[in-house]
Design a protein around this motif. Structure first.
Motif, mmCIF file in Angstrom:
data_model
loop_
_atom_site.group_PDB
_atom_site.id
_atom_site.type_symbol
_atom_site.label_atom_id
_atom_site.label_comp_id
_atom_site.label_asym_id
_atom_site.label_seq_id
_atom_site.Cartn_x
_atom_site.Cartn_y
_atom_site.Cartn_z
ATOM 1 N N VAL A 18 -16.652 -25.533 0.788
ATOM 2 C CA VAL A 18 -16.601 -26.708 0.072
ATOM 3 C C VAL A 18 -14.943 -27.194 -0.396
ATOM 4 O O VAL A 18 -14.419 -28.021 -0.470
ATOM 5 C CB VAL A 18 -17.088 -26.775 -1.291
ATOM 6 C CG1 VAL A 18 -16.803 -27.727 -2.467
ATOM 7 C CG2 VAL A 18 -18.962 -26.966 -0.950
ATOM 8 N N ARG A 19 -14.308 -25.919 -0.584
ATOM 9 C CA ARG A 19 -12.731 -26.083 -0.954
ATOM 10 C C ARG A 19 -11.822 -25.877 0.388
ATOM 11 O O ARG A 19 -12.262 -25.129 1.008
ATOM 12 C CB ARG A 19 -12.718 -25.190 -1.991
ATOM 13 C CG ARG A 19 -12.671 -25.860 -3.424
ATOM 14 C CD ARG A 19 -13.068 -24.688 -4.686
ATOM 15 N NE ARG A 19 -14.279 -24.595 -4.581
ATOM 16 C CZ ARG A 19 -15.245 -25.319 -5.268
ATOM 17 N NH1 ARG A 19 -14.571 -26.316 -5.912
ATOM 18 N NH2 ARG A 19 -16.385 -25.477 -5.245
ATOM 19 N N ASP A 20 -10.723 -26.234 0.249
ATOM 20 C CA ASP A 20 -9.588 -26.173 0.883
ATOM 21 C C ASP A 20 -8.318 -25.523 0.022
ATOM 22 O O ASP A 20 -8.208 -26.176 -0.892
ATOM 23 C CB ASP A 20 -9.024 -27.420 1.727
ATOM 24 C CG ASP A 20 -10.208 -27.967 2.443
ATOM 25 O OD1 ASP A 20 -10.696 -27.402 3.470
ATOM 26 O OD2 ASP A 20 -10.587 -29.125 2.181
ATOM 27 N N THR A 204 -26.221 -18.919 -12.711
ATOM 28 C CA THR A 204 -24.833 -19.551 -12.324
ATOM 29 C C THR A 204 -24.201 -18.268 -11.526
ATOM 30 O O THR A 204 -24.616 -17.179 -11.629
ATOM 31 C CB THR A 204 -24.321 -19.811 -13.529
ATOM 32 O OG1 THR A 204 -22.780 -20.607 -13.156
ATOM 33 C CG2 THR A 204 -23.715 -18.441 -14.334
ATOM 34 N N LYS A 205 -23.224 -18.780 -10.755
ATOM 35 C CA LYS A 205 -22.460 -17.662 -9.902
ATOM 36 C C LYS A 205 -20.938 -18.084 -10.338
ATOM 37 O O LYS A 205 -20.512 -19.090 -10.063
ATOM 38 C CB LYS A 205 -22.586 -18.051 -8.513
ATOM 39 C CG LYS A 205 -22.065 -17.096 -7.434
ATOM 40 C CD LYS A 205 -20.644 -17.351 -7.191
ATOM 41 C CE LYS A 205 -20.631 -18.714 -6.409
ATOM 42 N NZ LYS A 205 -18.962 -18.803 -6.014
ATOM 43 N N VAL A 206 -20.574 -16.923 -10.682
ATOM 44 C CA VAL A 206 -19.094 -16.857 -11.169
ATOM 45 C C VAL A 206 -18.138 -16.009 -10.124
ATOM 46 O O VAL A 206 -18.759 -15.170 -9.761
ATOM 47 C CB VAL A 206 -18.816 -16.784 -12.462
ATOM 48 C CG1 VAL A 206 -19.254 -17.730 -13.320
ATOM 49 C CG2 VAL A 206 -19.082 -15.368 -13.081
ATOM 50 N N GLU A 207 -16.737 -16.253 -9.962
ATOM 51 C CA GLU A 207 -16.099 -15.099 -9.252
ATOM 52 C C GLU A 207 -14.948 -14.783 -10.069
ATOM 53 O O GLU A 207 -14.448 -15.662 -10.777
ATOM 54 C CB GLU A 207 -15.462 -15.862 -7.959
ATOM 55 C CG GLU A 207 -16.440 -16.218 -7.131
ATOM 56 C CD GLU A 207 -16.088 -16.583 -5.643
ATOM 57 O OE1 GLU A 207 -15.011 -16.178 -5.145
ATOM 58 O OE2 GLU A 207 -16.980 -17.550 -5.066
ATOM 59 N N PHE A 208 -14.772 -13.693 -10.052
ATOM 60 C CA PHE A 208 -13.343 -13.022 -11.080
ATOM 61 C C PHE A 208 -12.237 -12.503 -9.665
ATOM 62 O O PHE A 208 -12.469 -12.264 -8.836
ATOM 63 C CB PHE A 208 -14.019 -11.969 -11.632
ATOM 64 C CG PHE A 208 -14.657 -12.185 -12.535
ATOM 65 C CD1 PHE A 208 -14.408 -12.825 -13.917
ATOM 66 C CD2 PHE A 208 -15.991 -12.115 -12.613
ATOM 67 C CE1 PHE A 208 -15.203 -13.180 -14.974
ATOM 68 C CE2 PHE A 208 -17.053 -12.359 -13.352
ATOM 69 C CZ PHE A 208 -16.656 -12.880 -14.623
ATOM 70 N N ALA A 219 -12.075 -17.145 -12.252
ATOM 71 C CA ALA A 219 -11.360 -17.928 -10.938
ATOM 72 C C ALA A 219 -12.549 -19.069 -10.555
ATOM 73 O O ALA A 219 -13.455 -19.228 -10.984
ATOM 74 C CB ALA A 219 -10.906 -17.070 -10.003
ATOM 75 N N ASP A 220 -12.034 -19.489 -9.148
ATOM 76 C CA ASP A 220 -12.939 -20.552 -8.276
ATOM 77 C C ASP A 220 -13.397 -21.567 -9.352
ATOM 78 O O ASP A 220 -12.786 -22.225 -10.002
ATOM 79 C CB ASP A 220 -14.226 -19.575 -7.790
ATOM 80 C CG ASP A 220 -14.790 -20.099 -6.550
ATOM 81 O OD1 ASP A 220 -14.099 -20.447 -5.831
ATOM 82 O OD2 ASP A 220 -15.913 -20.414 -6.645
ATOM 83 N N GLU A 221 -14.785 -21.912 -9.151
ATOM 84 C CA GLU A 221 -15.334 -23.011 -9.727
ATOM 85 C C GLU A 221 -16.225 -22.445 -10.862
ATOM 86 O O GLU A 221 -16.629 -21.317 -10.939
ATOM 87 C CB GLU A 221 -15.837 -23.882 -9.007
ATOM 88 C CG GLU A 221 -17.262 -23.348 -8.319
ATOM 89 C CD GLU A 221 -17.975 -24.345 -7.275
ATOM 90 O OE1 GLU A 221 -17.949 -25.475 -7.969
ATOM 91 O OE2 GLU A 221 -18.641 -23.902 -6.541
ATOM 92 N N VAL A 222 -16.518 -23.150 -11.962
ATOM 93 C CA VAL A 222 -17.579 -22.562 -12.942
ATOM 94 C C VAL A 222 -18.096 -23.476 -13.331
ATOM 95 O O VAL A 222 -18.142 -24.763 -13.866
ATOM 96 C CB VAL A 222 -16.663 -22.040 -14.694
ATOM 97 C CG1 VAL A 222 -16.352 -20.502 -14.099
ATOM 98 C CG2 VAL A 222 -15.590 -22.783 -14.623
HETATM 99 MG MG MG Z 1 -17.203 -21.337 -3.265
#
Ligand code: MG
Ligand code: ATP
Length: 296
Positions: A18-20, A204-208, A219-222
């Protein structure tokens, strides 16, 4: 996939589903290694395919909703946001962030049981190694939100459940516990905020990632419709499949005879009809507006 944009002052470094990602260039024209411009596109994925159709404004909704949540969660955890002053071509759907050493774990928390978690539970009574009580059904509320991490699978592959012991093996005991506790607290806090607005956040899925100083940063999207399952609180009925807030129209149409697509065929799904694109866009906007109380 759409080609990266030519953004003056930035060099393209990576494109995910989804992201660049772009690196800002320093005074000498070299890419900086301490910051990233995270640009959310209007791409949408379903059944592990990136679809050929895009959803207008989706990148903007995801970006603005994430920014709103980062602010709400700031008392709980620092975040990677540096600035929203971005090139005009990506205004509203890009954020300049700290470039972090990312933890290679999809940090999932579940407050309700459904989807892949439910399937695991039905097989052996556990989810990512967490034992749950008997008798739970689709959309059951869990006594406490649980941490059910998964691996970060390459594009086109399913993320796999990751036992907590594997997280410990990856980042060490202390960091694993910190990541687990924070992930669960983020979902609990988010549900406290969303409940009075009529929305349940099932999971939900988060990234650190880590700063050079060793500090853990969100980080990433939340808490977006792409990373979370939002349900209408008023329609919540355990024992039945809850309509996914955002992608239901896409999934329903793709699996209907009308699309002519066979999920098992391994072939690319067809382009979405305008009505499905429009209904899906409306859902993303509705999620943003219900949660933030702002108009898009
Ligand atoms: Mg992603
Ligand atoms: P993949 O990385 O497997 O392609 P994805 O398809 O979910 O996953 P996107 O969401 O499209 O990827 O792209 C976002 C990428 O940026 C992810 O790889 C994510 O881990 C990474 N990322 C997010 N925030 C940061 C950050 N602050 N520093 C470095 N990388 C980041």
């Amino acid at each position: 996939m759409t080609a990266p944009l030519d953004l003056p002052g930035y060099a393209h470094i990576y494109s995910g589903k989804v992201r660049d990602l772009y690196a800002p260039l320093d005074g000498a024209g070299a890419p900086r290694d301490d910051q990233v411009l995270l640009v959310a596109s209007d791409r949408i994925s379903a059944y592990d395919f990136i679809l050929s159709s895009q959803i207008p404004d989706k990148g903007k909704v995801l970006t603005q909703l994430s920014l709103w949540w980062f602010e709400q969660l700031a008392p709980l955890v620092p975040n990677h946001v540096v600035s929203t002053d971005v090139p005009a071509a990506v205004e509203g759907r890009a954020v300049l962030v700290e470039r972090l050493d990312m933890v290679p774990v999809e940090c999932v928390a579940r407050a309700y049981l459904t989807g892949g978690g439910l399937t695991e539970y039905q097989t052996d009574g556990t989810v990512s190694g967490v034992a749950l009580p008997d008798g739970l059904v689709d959309a059951s509320r869990l006594d406490e939100p649980i941490f059910t991490p998964s691996t970060k699978a390459p594009v086109g592959e399913h993320d796999q459940p990751m036992p907590y012991a594997d997280v410990v093996a990856t980042v060490g005991e202390e960091r694993a516990a910190q990541i687990r506790d924070l992930t669960v607290r983020i979902l609990s806090k988010a549900n406290e905020i969303a409940a009075p607005r009529g929305i349940l956040i099932a999971d939900t899925k988060v990234e650190f990632g880590y700063r050079d100083s060793g500090e853990l940063v969100l980080a990433d999207e939340v808490l977006t419709p792409d990373s979370s399952r939002f349900w209408q609180a008023a329609a919540w009925a355990p024992g039945t499949r809850q309509a996914s807030y955002d992608k239901q129209f896409v999934r329903d149409w793709l699996t209907s005879p009308e699309s002519g697509w066979d999920r098992e065929s391994g072939q690319e799904p067809p382009e979405l009809p305008d009505s499905v694109v429009e209904q899906t866009r409306a859902k993303y906007v509705e999620a943003y507006e219900s949660i933030t109380g702002r108009s898009f």
